[in-house]
Design a protein around this motif. Structure first.
Motif: not given
Length: 195
Positions: A112-117
């Motif tokens: 659930k890390h806010k990392e680019r997808k």
């Protein structure tokens, strides 16, 4: 003998009064005794490439899946591009052409890390299309590995089958209720055996 086996192959399409023929100059004859041996010579060498320990190649017939693991999206992306460069170089040397329009990429992640997808992965110097679902050998994989899409797909197929069977069972004609019952029971037995 092998050269003559692979030459002068023609594909014919005939509809009504129109007939079109084209010579096949690429590919491996399917369904032949020589097919598996030719496949090993022609395609299997890709599996012996020096991939990193974070990459796993899975092949069935002419479908290749390259699964790459990384601690972050950027790491996985860099490894994937490096591995695809190896595959492209080997394919070009052996006159194999991978179609980038039929090739897709999918990010599998439960974090659930806010990392680019969004991934930027290239084949033949062209960006590959990123998807959230991928069908492989009849199983629909989703980016979270929940298998919801696959369950929905199978449910819809079963509903269509049950509806088709119910339409064939009428009061005075068609399959009798007992015949349908036996058919459905046998189908469920087969399903349990294959699981």
């Amino acid at each position: 003998m092998t050269e003559s086996f692979l030459s002068k192959h023609w594909a014919t399409l005939q509809t009504n009064n129109i007939k079109v023929e084209a010579e096949i100059t690429r590919g491996c004859p399917q369904g032949s005794c020589c097919g598996p041996g030719l496949w090993n010579i022609f395609y299997n060498s890709l599996l012996n490439l020096n991939f990193t320990h974070r990459t796993k190649s899975i092949v069935f017939a002419n479908d290749l899946i390259l699964a790459t693991q990384g601690k972050s999206v950027i790491v996985a992306e860099n490894i994937s591009n490096s591995e695809l460069t190896k595959i492209s170089t080997r394919a070009t040397a052996n006159k194999i052409c991978f179609n980038e329009q039929k090739s897709n990429i999918m990010l599998l992640s439960r974090t659930k890390h806010k990392e680019r997808k969004d991934l930027e992965i290239y084949l033949n110097f062209r960006p590959l299309t990123q998807v959230i679902n991928l069908k492989y050998l009849g199983i629909i994989l989703d980016s979270k590995l929940t298998f919801r899409e696959h369950i929905n797909y199978i449910t819809e197929k079963c509903s269509k089958l049950i509806f088709a069977l119910s339409r064939s069972e009428k009061i005075n004609w068609g399959l009798h209720y007992n015949a349908l019952k036996v058919y459905i029971h046998r189908r469920s037995d087969l399903g349990q055996r294959t699981q």
